[in-house]
Design a protein around this motif. Structure first.
Motif, PDB file in Angstrom:
ATOM      1  N   VAL A  30      42.622  10.490  70.791  1.00  0.00           N
ATOM      2  CA  VAL A  30      41.917  11.754  70.548  1.00  0.00           C
ATOM      3  C   VAL A  30      42.392  12.811  71.536  1.00  0.00           C
ATOM      4  N   LEU A  31      42.522  12.439  72.794  1.00  0.00           N
ATOM      5  CA  LEU A  31      42.969  13.393  73.811  1.00  0.00           C
ATOM      6  C   LEU A  31      44.405  13.851  73.566  1.00  0.00           C
ATOM      7  N   ILE A  32      45.265  12.929  73.137  1.00  0.00           N
ATOM      8  CA  ILE A  32      46.646  13.302  72.812  1.00  0.00           C
ATOM      9  C   ILE A  32      46.661  14.296  71.660  1.00  0.00           C
ATOM     10  N   GLN A  33      45.875  14.040  70.640  1.00  0.00           N
ATOM     11  CA  GLN A  33      45.823  14.930  69.485  1.00  0.00           C
ATOM     12  C   GLN A  33      45.315  16.317  69.890  1.00  0.00           C
ATOM     13  N   GLU A  34      44.269  16.369  70.705  1.00  0.00           N
ATOM     14  CA  GLU A  34      43.715  17.658  71.127  1.00  0.00           C
ATOM     15  C   GLU A  34      44.702  18.429  71.996  1.00  0.00           C
ATOM     16  N   ALA A  35      45.380  17.743  72.909  1.00  0.00           N
ATOM     17  CA  ALA A  35      46.365  18.415  73.764  1.00  0.00           C
ATOM     18  C   ALA A  35      47.538  18.916  72.935  1.00  0.00           C
ATOM     19  N   ASP A  36      47.943  18.137  71.943  1.00  0.00           N
ATOM     20  CA  ASP A  36      49.044  18.555  71.071  1.00  0.00           C
ATOM     21  C   ASP A  36      48.649  19.781  70.240  1.00  0.00           C
ATOM     22  N   GLU A  37      47.428  19.806  69.734  1.00  0.00           N
ATOM     23  CA  GLU A  37      46.943  20.963  68.972  1.00  0.00           C
ATOM     24  C   GLU A  37      46.871  22.207  69.858  1.00  0.00           C
ATOM     25  N   LEU A  38      46.411  22.031  71.081  1.00  0.00           N
ATOM     26  CA  LEU A  38      46.347  23.145  72.024  1.00  0.00           C
ATOM     27  C   LEU A  38      47.740  23.677  72.320  1.00  0.00           C
TER      28      LEU A  38
END
Length: 50
Positions: A30-38
């Protein structure tokens, strides 16, 4: 600068995912996905501001 920080966060989260037990796998993904979206959002802002 913010885009670089987001990119670095993705890098370190992937390293953590590769080296840690599976108990952190779900939250790490989840954190990887959020950082990638950011990172993508910040990249788009930079492109539009040129």
């Amino acid at each position: 600068m913010s885009r670089k920080e987001a990119k670095e966060s993705v890098f370190w989260l992937k390293i953590i995912k590769a080296t840690n037990a599976s108990e952190f796998e779900k939250i790490n993904s989840v954190l990887i996905q959020e950082a990638d979206e950011l990172k993508k959002i910040l990249s788009a802002i930079l492109e539009k501001s040129k």
